[in-house]
Design a protein around this motif. Structure first.
Motif, PDB file in Angstrom:
ATOM      1  N   LEU A 215       3.413   3.180   3.776  1.00  0.00           N
ATOM      2  CA  LEU A 215       3.819   4.122   2.742  1.00  0.00           C
ATOM      3  C   LEU A 215       3.504   5.561   3.145  1.00  0.00           C
ATOM      4  N   TYR A 216       2.461   5.754   4.000  1.00  0.00           N
ATOM      5  CA  TYR A 216       2.030   7.103   4.376  1.00  0.00           C
ATOM      6  C   TYR A 216       2.437   7.464   5.799  1.00  0.00           C
ATOM      7  N   SER A 217       3.295   6.659   6.419  1.00  0.00           N
ATOM      8  CA  SER A 217       3.644   6.919   7.816  1.00  0.00           C
ATOM      9  C   SER A 217       4.489   8.190   7.973  1.00  0.00           C
ATOM     10  N   GLU A 685      -7.086   1.192  -4.294  1.00  0.00           N
ATOM     11  CA  GLU A 685      -6.318   0.424  -3.318  1.00  0.00           C
ATOM     12  C   GLU A 685      -5.370  -0.565  -3.978  1.00  0.00           C
ATOM     13  N   GLY A 686      -5.770  -1.155  -5.094  1.00  0.00           N
ATOM     14  CA  GLY A 686      -4.902  -2.107  -5.783  1.00  0.00           C
ATOM     15  C   GLY A 686      -3.621  -1.455  -6.284  1.00  0.00           C
ATOM     16  N   PHE A 687      -3.732  -0.244  -6.790  1.00  0.00           N
ATOM     17  CA  PHE A 687      -2.536   0.457  -7.269  1.00  0.00           C
ATOM     18  C   PHE A 687      -1.641   0.845  -6.105  1.00  0.00           C
ATOM     19  N   GLN A 688      -2.240   1.199  -4.955  1.00  0.00           N
ATOM     20  CA  GLN A 688      -1.434   1.513  -3.775  1.00  0.00           C
ATOM     21  C   GLN A 688      -0.653   0.286  -3.307  1.00  0.00           C
ATOM     22  N   THR A 689      -1.279  -0.884  -3.363  1.00  0.00           N
ATOM     23  CA  THR A 689      -0.586  -2.118  -2.985  1.00  0.00           C
ATOM     24  C   THR A 689       0.572  -2.411  -3.933  1.00  0.00           C
ATOM     25  N   PHE A 690       0.345  -2.168  -5.225  1.00  0.00           N
ATOM     26  CA  PHE A 690       1.398  -2.386  -6.215  1.00  0.00           C
ATOM     27  C   PHE A 690       2.601  -1.481  -5.941  1.00  0.00           C
ATOM     28  N   LEU A 691       2.360  -0.224  -5.634  1.00  0.00           N
ATOM     29  CA  LEU A 691       3.458   0.694  -5.334  1.00  0.00           C
ATOM     30  C   LEU A 691       4.180   0.298  -4.058  1.00  0.00           C
ATOM     31  N   VAL A 693       4.616  -2.750  -2.961  1.00  0.00           N
ATOM     32  CA  VAL A 693       5.469  -3.899  -3.295  1.00  0.00           C
ATOM     33  C   VAL A 693       6.696  -3.441  -4.080  1.00  0.00           C
ATOM     34  N   VAL A 694       6.483  -2.551  -5.058  1.00  0.00           N
ATOM     35  CA  VAL A 694       7.586  -2.094  -5.900  1.00  0.00           C
ATOM     36  C   VAL A 694       8.622  -1.317  -5.086  1.00  0.00           C
ATOM     37  N   SER A 695       8.175  -0.551  -4.113  1.00  0.00           N
ATOM     38  CA  SER A 695       9.101   0.249  -3.301  1.00  0.00           C
ATOM     39  C   SER A 695       9.722  -0.531  -2.150  1.00  0.00           C
ATOM     40  N   SER A 700      13.481  -4.425  -4.725  1.00  0.00           N
ATOM     41  CA  SER A 700      14.569  -3.582  -5.226  1.00  0.00           C
ATOM     42  C   SER A 700      15.875  -4.356  -5.341  1.00  0.00           C
ATOM     43  N   ILE A 701      16.197  -5.200  -4.360  1.00  0.00           N
ATOM     44  CA  ILE A 701      17.480  -5.907  -4.380  1.00  0.00           C
ATOM     45  C   ILE A 701      17.599  -6.849  -5.576  1.00  0.00           C
ATOM     46  N   PRO A 702      16.614  -7.724  -5.879  1.00  0.00           N
ATOM     47  CA  PRO A 702      16.735  -8.557  -7.096  1.00  0.00           C
ATOM     48  C   PRO A 702      16.806  -7.731  -8.383  1.00  0.00           C
TER      49      PRO A 702
END
Length: 794
Positions: A215-217, A685-691, A693-695, A700-702
């Motif tokens: 996400l931060y690359s 860190e848990g919220f970063q993992t959630f974001l 997955v969501v992104s 996104s496709i389903p």
């Protein structure tokens, strides 16, 4: 015996080409109707038993008896109330009672004076809470009604010019309130924190360092070059300002004020003023809760918020306008009856409001009659006339396309010449301030002049196409909005070519053959600021120096010039497009110049009173009016198109373009969107993992597929409901024609001297074998009419 049934218009329609399909559609619901008929009969009998019938006495006699306590509630069908719930139900029945309002007030007083038993327990508490909520809601409703903005002005405008012209002022009020909300968001979360907490030149360390996450690359941070670039930008402001030896002359001060340069460039009006790092909260009592205020994050979130809020409010307003338009369209079979017998407001008590209401009803009826007259004239056109008309329409559209292309090229040429003079000619710095100001404002003057002159041409040539008034408005709005949006598009493309120059230094400032833009975001904000200022000045100047003198010439002069000019009519398309253009500048400029919404609020407040005074003093009602319900929905749709176009440059700037290194809240980042990523990496860190997955693509496709299925299902439901509404509308029209046919036959029979026995035999013949396609309400109406005629004959 049954010959009269075959002559009903509904029966004739069923025997026509469209009849069988209509009958097949009705057959699906026939079984459900039969099943509901028995239960409906039971409910109707209960309603008839409990129905409050109006007294046969005169209203004055009934009011006098109630006031003298000579009448009991039982005579009106009300029972003695035992509990508070019974009292509430009696009041609801009183609300539907067909009697004068004075009688209702006296009956309500009698019901409230009865001694009732208070409910206890949870039921009593619930009843009291509901009663208190209703009382508070009604009080707030009364307060908001009294504080409603421009309420009396709207009544006056509607009374003199009808609802069509009123729709423009309602639209202006809606935009005024929207800009107030945008202004409050910006000043609360951006301007006030920057002013209270002060600027911060400290550059934070590189965010997200040492975190291995895709996400931060793409995060790019250049905090080490920000101090030098910021100092260069401040030196540039001092160099280009109109100050001489640290002091301002009056002419230089005015020039910098209107251009947004010099001392204006380093104020809260423009993007470059705001800090790029989190502001330290040093306020007693607040610093314990929050120690830092992330201004870059707030800048992006506020931008996203007011764009989403504007979109939601426009969609909501558009849906409401579309619903009103549908209701107005559905009443085309009985519009005159509704206006004559059902449009009066019996709550009016002021003599002035009564006169205005009469004028408003008169204007509506005249609008409908003129529209129907135009429709009949168009239907009488021959084939040769239609061919000539279509040829004229094709030529007019070709001319419109040529005008749009020429206007776009003129804007590009003038903008290029203006920037070329400023960049390459050394003698520009030796010119007078007024001449420099003219060169700076040359693109703005060109765009404003085209926005004034070309729509006037569009309004004249659309008359050659001979459309109905509503279509004329839509077509003129569409062409004019294309002109205004294309002019802004050409301006932005020209500015983008200057900003995105290849030859730049480490501060992202052009050098060599490129124009040195130390803060290109502020430069864009200055162009939009000049457009807003010029647009406001031009609109007010036209009202003062064109509309008022024209009224004086027409009213005081009897020369040939006065006849050629003629009386002024309020051109709604032109004035609406002025508002749409102004709002487009507000949306675009709010990101690059955060205080532009405040200017727009002031502009619309002043413009309302100028337009109202000019309208009532200088204009006459339109001779080709149109409906306000259609206009309101159309205005919002045009505004929605402009909004969508405004979103593209702002999204592109936030997500793709490289910000300036010496100004603004995003100067250390590779793109402005990196400010959000830099903030996310500081969260748990848990919220970063959630974001993450969501992104991801797997999520996104389903989600997109589920949304597509939902949209398809809702679209199918909408189509089914539209078809059903169309069938019900046809049935309603047939029922009305059947009633007219029966009444005409009864009149003919009565005129021939038919006896009561013959009428009763015809009535029995009609009711002996009812047709499933003939509504039961129609049969009941026929029976009542036969009984009345038979009684008169006897």
């Amino acid at each position: 015996m049954y010959s009269i049934r075959g002559e009903l218009p509904s029966q004739i329609a069923l025997k026509s080409i469209q009849g069988p399909s209509l009958a097949r559609e009705d057959a699906r619901y026939e079984l459900a109707k039969v099943r509901r008929r028995s239960s409906m009969s039971r409910r109707m009998s209960m309603m008839t038993k409990n129905r409050v019938e109006p007294l046969n006495t005169q209203p004055q006699i009934m009011t006098q008896r109630l006031s003298n306590h000579n009448i009991e509630l039982g005579e009106l069908g009300f029972e003695v109330c035992q509990t508070e719930e019974d009292q509430r139900m009696q009041l609801e029945r009183l609300r539907d009672m067909p009697c004068p309002i004075a009688v209702k007030r006296l009956v309500r007083k009698k019901i409230l004076n009865q001694e009732v038993t208070s409910s206890s327990g949870f039921k009593g508490w619930k009843f009291k809470q509901a009663k208190e909520r209703k009382r508070i809601a009604q009080r707030f409703k009364d307060i908001f009604y009294k504080l409603e903005l421009w309420k009396d002005s709207f009544k006056e405008i509607e009374g003199h010019f009808g609802t069509g012209v009123l729709s423009y002022f309602v639209f202006l009020k809606w935009l005024f309130q929207l800009n107030i909300v945008i202004f409050l968001l910006i000043i609360t979360f951006i301007v006030i924190p920057q002013a209270v907490l002060g600027s911060s030149d400290q550059v934070a360390s590189t965010p997200c360092s040492g975190i291995n996450n895709s996400l931060y690359s793409s995060l790019e941070y250049n905090g080490d070059i920000v101090p030098n670039c910021s100092a260069d930008y401040q030196d540039y402001i001092q160099l280009t300002s109109g100050a001489v030896n640290g002091t301002y002359e009056v002419v230089s001060y005015i020039a910098d004020f209107f251009q947004g340069t010099g001392f204006m460039e380093n104020t809260a009006l423009f993007y470059g003023y705001y800090s790029s790092s989190a502001l330290t909260v040093d306020i007693q009592g607040v610093s314990k809760l929050v120690d830092r205020y992330n201004l870059p994050l707030a800048y992006i979130l506020v931008t996203v918020t007011y764009f989403l809020l504007s979109f939601f409010l426009m969609v909501r307003q558009s849906a409401q306008g579309y619903k009103d338009s549908i209701i107005s369209t559905d009443s085309k079979f009985y519009q005159y009856c509704n206006k004559v017998f059902g449009s009066w407001d019996f709550a009016l008590s002021d003599a002035r409001n009564v006169i205005l209401k009469k004028k408003s009803i008169y204007q509506d009826i005249m609008h409908d009659l003129n529209e129907e007259k135009d429709t009949l004239r168009r239907e009488a056109r021959s084939t040769v006339d239609n061919c000539k008309l279509y040829t004229i329409r094709i030529c007019v559209n070709l001319f419109v396309l040529a005008a749009l292309g020429g206007a776009g090229y003129l804007i590009y040429y003038v903008t290029d010449i203006s920037s070329e003079i400023i960049k390459t000619r050394p003698e520009y710095l030796t010119w007078t301030t007024a001449l420099q100001l003219l060169v700076q404002f040359l693109p703005s003057f060109t765009i404003t002049a085209l926005n004034i002159l070309v729509p006037l041409i569009f309004e004249k040539i659309v008359l050659l196409e001979d459309y109905i008034p509503s279509t004329e408005v839509q077509l003129t709005l569409f062409r004019t909005v294309l002109l205004r949006l294309s002019s802004l598009t050409v301006l932005f493309i020209t500015l983008y070519s200057e900003i995105n120059c290849d030859s730049k230094n480490y501060c992202n400032v052009g050098d060599g053959s490129c124009q040195p833009l130390y803060c290109w975001e502020t430069g864009v904000g200055q162009e939009l600021y000049k457009l807003v200022v010029v647009d406001m000045i031009v609109q007010l100047a036209i009202t003062i120096f064109v509309e008022f003198p024209r009224k004086l010439i027409v009213s005081k002069c009897t020369c040939k010039l006065a006849k050629i000019i003629g009386c002024q009519q309020f051109m709604i398309p032109k004035n609406v497009l002025d508002l749409v253009y102004s709002q487009t500048l507000c949306w675009l400029g709010a990101f690059f110049s955060p205080l532009i919404p405040a200017i727009c609020v002031l502009k619309m407040f002043i413009l309302f009173y100028f337009k109202k005074i000019s309208l009532l003093s200088n204009f006459v009602p339109n001779n080709r009016p149109y409906r306000a319900s259609r206009s309101n929905a159309l205005f919002i749709v045009v505004l929605l198109v402009s909004f969508m176009i405004c979103c593209f440059p702002v999204i592109y700037v936030i997500a793709i373009m490289t910000p300036s290194r010496g100004c603004g809240p995003f100067r250390p980042y590779g793109v402005m969107y990196d400010a959000i990523i830099a903030t996310i990496c500081e969260w748990p860190e848990g919220f970063q993992t959630f974001l993450t997955v969501v992104s991801s693509t797997g999520f996104s496709i389903p989600l997109v597929m589920a949304l597509c299925v939902t949209i398809y299902y809702l679209q199918i439901m909408v189509q089914a409901q539209k078809k059903r509404v169309s069938l019900l509308r046809d049935q309603l029209m047939m029922e009305g024609k059947d009633k007219q046919f029966l009444l005409s036959r009864i009149t003919d029979i009565q005129g021939k001297g038919t006896t009561a026995s013959q009428l009763r035999s015809n009535q029995k013949a009609l009711s002996r074998k009812p047709n499933n396609n003939t509504p039961s309400s129609l049969l009941s109406a026929a029976e009542v009419v036969y009984e009345e005629v038979a009684g008169e004959d006897v």
